[in-house]
Write a protein that holds these residues in place. Sequence first.
Motif, short mmCIF file in Angstrom:
data_model
loop_
_atom_site.label_atom_id
_atom_site.label_comp_id
_atom_site.label_asym_id
_atom_site.label_seq_id
_atom_site.Cartn_x
_atom_site.Cartn_y
_atom_site.Cartn_z
N GLN A 93 0.83 -1.20 0.00
CA GLN A 93 0.00 0.00 0.00
C GLN A 93 0.87 1.26 0.00
N THR A 96 2.45 1.71 -3.43
CA THR A 96 1.46 2.17 -4.40
C THR A 96 1.08 3.62 -4.16
N GLY A 158 -4.82 1.35 -2.79
CA GLY A 158 -4.37 0.41 -3.80
C GLY A 158 -3.10 -0.30 -3.36
N ALA A 164 -0.43 -0.69 -11.54
CA ALA A 164 -1.61 -1.55 -11.37
C ALA A 164 -1.81 -2.55 -12.51
N SER A 169 -4.18 -6.57 -10.52
CA SER A 169 -5.17 -5.60 -10.07
C SER A 169 -6.59 -6.01 -10.43
N SER A 174 -7.14 -9.08 -6.49
CA SER A 174 -7.28 -7.90 -5.62
C SER A 174 -8.75 -7.70 -5.27
N ARG A 178 -9.90 -1.73 -2.78
CA ARG A 178 -8.64 -0.99 -2.85
C ARG A 178 -8.36 -0.48 -4.25
N ILE A 179 -8.38 -1.37 -5.23
CA ILE A 179 -8.07 -0.97 -6.60
C ILE A 179 -9.18 -0.09 -7.17
N TRP A 182 -8.37 3.35 -6.20
CA TRP A 182 -7.22 3.81 -6.97
C TRP A 182 -7.63 4.18 -8.39
N SER A 242 -8.40 2.79 -16.99
CA SER A 242 -8.92 2.66 -15.62
C SER A 242 -10.42 2.38 -15.62
#
Length: 652
Positions: A93, A96, A158, A164, A169, A174, A178-179, A182, A242
């Motif tokens: 973490q 990242t 993340g 990522a 990811s 994951s 979290r991701i 991000w 993303s």
Amino acid sequence: MRGPLGLQPDESVTRVKDGAPAGSAAARLLDQTWADPPGLLGWFCAINHKTIAKRFLVTTLVFFALGGLLAAAMRAQLARPDSKLMGPDLYNQVFTMHGSTMMFLFAVPVMQALAIYLIPLMIGSRSVAFPRMNAYAYYVFLFGGLMLWIAFAFNSAGDAGWFAYPPLSGPDYSPGKRIDFWAQMITYTELAALVEAVVVVTTVFKLRAPGMTLGRMPLFVWAMLVTAFMVMFAMPAVMLSSTALLLDRLVGTHFYNPAEGGDALLWQHLFWFFGHPEVYLIFIPGLGFMSSILSTFSRRPIFGYTAMVLSLIATGFLAFGLWVHHMFATNLPDMGKTFFTAASMLIAIPSAVQIFCWLATIGTGRLVLRTPMLYALSFFVILVIGGMTGLMLASVSLDSQVHDTYFVVAHLHYVLIGGAVFPLFGALYYWYPKFGGRLMSERLGKLSFWTMFVGFNVAFFPMHLLGLHGMPRRIYTYQSGMGWDGLNLLSTVGAYVFAFGIFLTLANAVLSGRRGLVAGPDPWGAGTLEWMTDSPPAPANFPVVPVIYGPYPLWQPPAPGEPTHVSGLAAGMREHLVTTVIDARPDSRTNFPTPSIWPFLAAIATTILFTGLVFTPWAAIWGTVPVAIAMTAWFWPKHATVRKALVLEKLQ
């Protein structure tokens, strides 16, 4: 006495005829017209470009400090083998968050912050184009950064690196949010960057003072113009990547799932098509800083102006043709890799042209070694090292050997810190008087520079050797007896010395803001237009819009009898001159919008939409409602404001 360049005035309102001397009724009315409203509500309604730029700058520097603290934590973890300071989950973490904060929340936004403050002053404008949109971009950026850091505080940051890569990811490796947080941070920050790019391009093309042709623009303005165009082409790629990642995680699509017809390498292509130009989004503004500082402290115009402009454009163009050199370790055709090797080497040519032009400027000028100049000179040492290792990594065979080692970490930091952070600190020292009206301490500034310079090289040069000795990057600990102990400890010591140098600059800025020498309009004897105004500038920037006769207006005054300023613009309305794109000839007049709360409320509505998408795809439907309401109120015609301004002018 030289006269004004007259426009056809509308005699129904009071207008500035032949200037607005400081303290005159016209100057007071002009500043009142362009000032932000007072009070708490006025703080949220502010749209003055200098106000928004200062907020941008402070916010990005806060994120820089937070990212630096995470870097210090990582170096403490790696200082000794078998360290138990952090476990693997927390380290992932922290790793990242450090990369994401520095790349998305500091490096590009801080350059745009300085551009938003300085470009109107450099081109003779009273505002940026679309000032409300400029304020909206700041709030979107702020809320996106806060969302990421609040998630980190709740152990939901993340943990797949700032890059990522899927499938790491993806939903299988994951789980949780979290991701998702991000990925939404990417959408926030890149939306803000795109908005700022549109603001910069429109400002540069249409709001230049008469006479400031494209061939007379300061090189910093050229650098930010090239950067803005790069943003408009690069940012959609990472927003697309993303968004596709979020759809894979939340809706069950399979863009990056090879088992269902997707392709994990698609992420790398999309991400690095943005990611490598982003290096130059950070680097090219640094080139603009260098040109401004070197010209002033060499006491002469930059040598080879045309070559410098063409090199900036060539760098921006070539930056989009070498993203695959981040992917030499993947199973791509060897023939394709050779083209990207050639492009990786070719892009060094325009950078070399600029370096030789700067050296010619220094060699033919009268050098003055002040703190900003020291930071600029350090650029040559640090960037050349980073550039040489970059040419090494352009070789497929060598890159395959050191791709996932600390050699790449060293190269990245030499390029980014040497090519951007050191010029940025030089720019902060250089333009600090224009922000606050006082000079920073030279003694403390030079101490800060040498501390940073020594600390940086002690921290990052050993990483080249660590990489050549086989130390992988992205590891949270290592065993003793690997031969990495001493170099890691040395690197950690250097990192803390570097951080102390940054702290000295912060202390210098705070102390000088209270006790520094009063600067005056032009404490450096510079030649560009921003030094014609007060320090700090009035709300309207210029009492009258100047007429320009060269790229260094303070060094190239008009000939006797030539007009010096524009007349005929209203003082009680936010009226501004619009000029032609190429020759900056007077074209028309336009009325700028007044301060409004709606950009702030629209940013809140956008935050509701983006944050809701982290938890449910239905937010794409109901989350658009508050955005639509805010945007409708934002752009609703307000003729009463114009009538009020006309009445105010008549009363004056």
